[in-house]
Design a protein around this motif. Structure first.
Motif, PDB file in Angstrom:
ATOM      1  N   ALA A 234       0.844  -1.205   0.000  1.00 20.70           N
ATOM      2  CA  ALA A 234       0.000   0.000   0.000  1.00 20.70           C
ATOM      3  C   ALA A 234       0.871   1.242   0.000  1.00 20.70           C
ATOM      4  O   ALA A 234       2.004   1.241   0.493  1.00 20.70           O
ATOM      5  N   LYS A 235       0.315   2.314  -0.572  1.00 22.89           N
ATOM      6  CA  LYS A 235       0.922   3.635  -0.388  1.00 22.89           C
ATOM      7  C   LYS A 235       0.561   4.072   1.036  1.00 22.89           C
ATOM      8  O   LYS A 235      -0.460   3.626   1.589  1.00 22.89           O
ATOM      9  N   ALA A 236       1.388   4.930   1.625  1.00 23.00           N
ATOM     10  CA  ALA A 236       1.192   5.312   3.028  1.00 23.00           C
ATOM     11  C   ALA A 236      -0.240   5.780   3.275  1.00 23.00           C
ATOM     12  O   ALA A 236      -0.769   6.599   2.510  1.00 23.00           O
ATOM     13  N   GLY A 237      -0.860   5.233   4.305  1.00 20.08           N
ATOM     14  CA  GLY A 237      -2.215   5.634   4.683  1.00 20.08           C
ATOM     15  C   GLY A 237      -3.309   4.815   4.022  1.00 20.08           C
ATOM     16  O   GLY A 237      -4.482   4.984   4.336  1.00 20.08           O
ATOM     17  N   TYR A 238      -2.955   3.938   3.096  1.00 19.32           N
ATOM     18  CA  TYR A 238      -3.971   3.167   2.372  1.00 19.32           C
ATOM     19  C   TYR A 238      -3.989   1.687   2.757  1.00 19.32           C
ATOM     20  O   TYR A 238      -4.599   0.871   2.061  1.00 19.32           O
ATOM     21  N   GLN A 239      -3.345   1.319   3.847  1.00 18.82           N
ATOM     22  CA  GLN A 239      -3.409  -0.066   4.303  1.00 18.82           C
ATOM     23  C   GLN A 239      -4.870  -0.408   4.601  1.00 18.82           C
ATOM     24  O   GLN A 239      -5.612   0.437   5.108  1.00 18.82           O
ATOM     25  N   SER A 240      -5.267  -1.626   4.316  1.00 15.75           N
ATOM     26  CA  SER A 240      -6.676  -2.001   4.505  1.00 15.75           C
ATOM     27  C   SER A 240      -7.015  -2.111   5.998  1.00 15.75           C
ATOM     28  O   SER A 240      -6.471  -2.963   6.705  1.00 15.75           O
ATOM     29  N   LYS A 241      -7.931  -1.266   6.436  1.00 14.97           N
ATOM     30  CA  LYS A 241      -8.302  -1.287   7.868  1.00 14.97           C
ATOM     31  C   LYS A 241      -9.053  -2.578   8.207  1.00 14.97           C
ATOM     32  O   LYS A 241      -8.890  -3.127   9.292  1.00 14.97           O
ATOM     33  N   HIS A 242      -9.873  -3.027   7.272  1.00 11.82           N
ATOM     34  CA  HIS A 242     -10.648  -4.251   7.536  1.00 11.82           C
ATOM     35  C   HIS A 242      -9.687  -5.442   7.690  1.00 11.82           C
ATOM     36  O   HIS A 242      -9.773  -6.197   8.656  1.00 11.82           O
ATOM     37  N   ASN A 243      -8.780  -5.579   6.748  1.00  8.76           N
ATOM     38  CA  ASN A 243      -7.870  -6.718   6.829  1.00  8.76           C
ATOM     39  C   ASN A 243      -6.912  -6.593   8.004  1.00  8.76           C
ATOM     40  O   ASN A 243      -6.538  -7.598   8.609  1.00  8.76           O
ATOM     41  N   LEU A 244      -6.542  -5.379   8.368  1.00 10.71           N
ATOM     42  CA  LEU A 244      -5.708  -5.219   9.558  1.00 10.71           C
ATOM     43  C   LEU A 244      -6.454  -5.735  10.793  1.00 10.71           C
ATOM     44  O   LEU A 244      -5.841  -6.222  11.739  1.00 10.71           O
ATOM     45  N   GLY A 245      -7.785  -5.644  10.768  1.00  8.57           N
ATOM     46  CA  GLY A 245      -8.594  -6.223  11.848  1.00  8.57           C
ATOM     47  C   GLY A 245      -8.391  -7.736  11.942  1.00  8.57           C
ATOM     48  O   GLY A 245      -8.204  -8.292  13.025  1.00  8.57           O
ATOM     49  N   TYR A 246      -8.392  -8.417  10.786  1.00 13.51           N
ATOM     50  CA  TYR A 246      -8.144  -9.877  10.802  1.00 13.51           C
ATOM     51  C   TYR A 246      -6.746 -10.152  11.360  1.00 13.51           C
ATOM     52  O   TYR A 246      -6.545 -11.058  12.153  1.00 13.51           O
ATOM     53  N   TRP A 247      -5.775  -9.370  10.864  1.00 13.51           N
ATOM     54  CA  TRP A 247      -4.392  -9.649  11.256  1.00 13.51           C
ATOM     55  C   TRP A 247      -4.120  -9.266  12.716  1.00 13.51           C
ATOM     56  O   TRP A 247      -3.173  -9.743  13.315  1.00 13.51           O
ATOM     57  N   ASN A 248      -4.964  -8.387  13.223  1.00 16.67           N
ATOM     58  CA  ASN A 248      -4.847  -8.034  14.636  1.00 16.67           C
ATOM     59  C   ASN A 248      -5.599  -9.045  15.513  1.00 16.67           C
ATOM     60  O   ASN A 248      -5.650  -8.922  16.714  1.00 16.67           O
ATOM     61  N   TYR A 249      -6.195 -10.039  14.839  1.00 15.61           N
ATOM     62  CA  TYR A 249      -6.981 -11.086  15.506  1.00 15.61           C
ATOM     63  C   TYR A 249      -8.182 -10.504  16.251  1.00 15.61           C
ATOM     64  O   TYR A 249      -8.569 -10.971  17.321  1.00 15.61           O
ATOM     65  N   ASP A 250      -8.762  -9.465  15.669  1.00 16.18           N
ATOM     66  CA  ASP A 250     -10.002  -8.914  16.228  1.00 16.18           C
ATOM     67  C   ASP A 250     -11.159  -9.869  15.925  1.00 16.18           C
ATOM     68  O   ASP A 250     -11.110 -10.629  14.955  1.00 16.18           O
TER      69      ASP A 250
END
Ligand code: SF4
Length: 360
Positions: A234-250
């Motif tokens: 991703a370009k800075a600031g465009y990381q997927s928030k939804h997928n970061l939720g999976y990777w954060n084990y939310d």
């Protein structure tokens, strides 16, 4: 203790055509069947959704293959739960995206599009049974931008039969020229139940796949992309928030036929059988109890996929024990480091072998 569920995933189990590599929960779009599916989904949503979500992801299948009326019905069902949404993504295929649908998506708050591109080469697209060409991809990206929807992610595959390093180089150049903020790149896996699997088609050999991974990584980094997760840039600031939720084990709620969710110590998967989904009250295919030990391992496994790694304070808060006490042997792996209270894998390419140390 109940924690707030921040993420909602809804699966649209229809596609206009079936790609030869695909083994997802999907079937050929049929208008009447899709109407019945929507009726059943309405019930599942009203039974299961009780809060506002920070991220919503409509995936599939191909959500953009629904008719305009069905798209509007789907979005209106989700609307009551989207007033606080920060990232609202819908997956689309280039050939089924048009101005009316884009306007509708925007009207209901969708602010991110994940476009299934898979290849920039028309010959390769045909060999995968994709129904668009690269010109259509360029046109639809312009159309999205003209409508002010520029948070666009593109999925691309590599290690495809018939692909070589020159084709990949050219593909990457075409991709870079599109100047997209987010790219997901996956190597082809031959699934047993896909058309490729049944025909005995083979992916490229592992050495070639590794060379391709390296070329992708070097090229995209050189053009300002952050390699923030094993398969995502991703370009800075465009990381997927939804997928970061999976990777954060939310925790996340997954709805519709073939969808999975995780809430506390329960991981569930809904039936992929659309008739059963539509006609039955019992739609669970699997309900898995996750022991504390399972959860700790899964949390590590998911979090180490990103360059942000595992939040050690959060780990201790979740499980009442430190990572050092839980995995003393694994932490000696020289591909791991602790920085700013986060455990980070320094070489994502060999993550799987690093994770072996966390298993008994
Ligand atoms: S890859 Fe995507 S578009 Fe192709 S058949 Fe599978 S779900 Fe449908």
């Amino acid at each position: 203790m109940t924690t707030r569920i921040k993420h909602l995933y809804i699966h649209v189990p229809f596609c206009k055509a079936i790609c030869y590599y695909c083994d997802f929960a999907r079937r050929i779009y049929d208008e009447k069947l899709a109407d019945k599916w929507l009726e059943r989904l309405e019930k599942e949503i009203s039974d299961s959704c009780h809060e506002q979500y920070e991220t919503i992801y409509i995936g599939g299948g191909t959500p953009s293959c629904l008719s305009p009326e069905q798209s509007e019905k789907l979005l209106s069902l989700i609307y009551p739960y989207a007033s606080e949404v920060k990232e609202y993504t819908i997956e689309a295929n280039p050939e089924s995206l048009d101005s009316d649908k884009i306007l509708l998506y925007k009207q209901y708050g969708i602010n991110r599009i994940s476009l299934g591109v898979q290849s920039c080469y028309d010959e390769l697209l045909k060999s995968l049974n994709r129904k668009h060409d690269f010109k259509t991809v360029e046109d639809k990206i312009s159309l999205l931008r003209n409508h002010g929807l520029d948070n666009i992610s593109v999925d691309l595959m590599y290690s495809l039969p018939g692909q070589n390093m020159d084709i990949l180089k050219d593909t990457l150049n075409r991709l870079i020229n599109l100047d997209l903020p987010h790219l997901s790149l996956y190597s082809l896996t031959i699934e047993e139940n896909s058309v490729f699997g049944k025909k005995g088609i083979k992916a490229l050999d592992e050495d070639m796949e590794a060379d391709m991974y390296e070329l992708i990584d070097e090229t995209l980094r050189a053009h300002g992309y952050i390699h923030y997760e094993v398969s995502n840039y991703a370009k800075a600031g465009y990381q997927s928030k939804h997928n970061l939720g999976y990777w954060n084990y939310d925790d996340f709620l997954g709805l519709s036929a073939g969808a999975s969710g995780k809430i506390g110590n329960n991981r569930y998967t809904n039936t992929r059988d659309l008739q059963r989904y539509i006609n039955s009250d019992d739609i669970r295919e699997e309900d898995l109890y996750l022991s504390r030990k399972d959860q700790m391992f899964e949390n590590v496994m998911m979090s180490l996929r990103t360059i942000y790694g595992l939040d050690l304070r959060d780990f201790e808060k979740r499980y009442g024990i430190s990572i050092q006490e839980t995995y003393p042997r694994a932490l000696k792996n020289r591909n791991l480091m602790i920085r700013n209270d986060r455990l980070i894998c320094t070489n994502l390419e060999i993550l799987n072998s690093v994770l072996l140390d966390f298993m008994d």
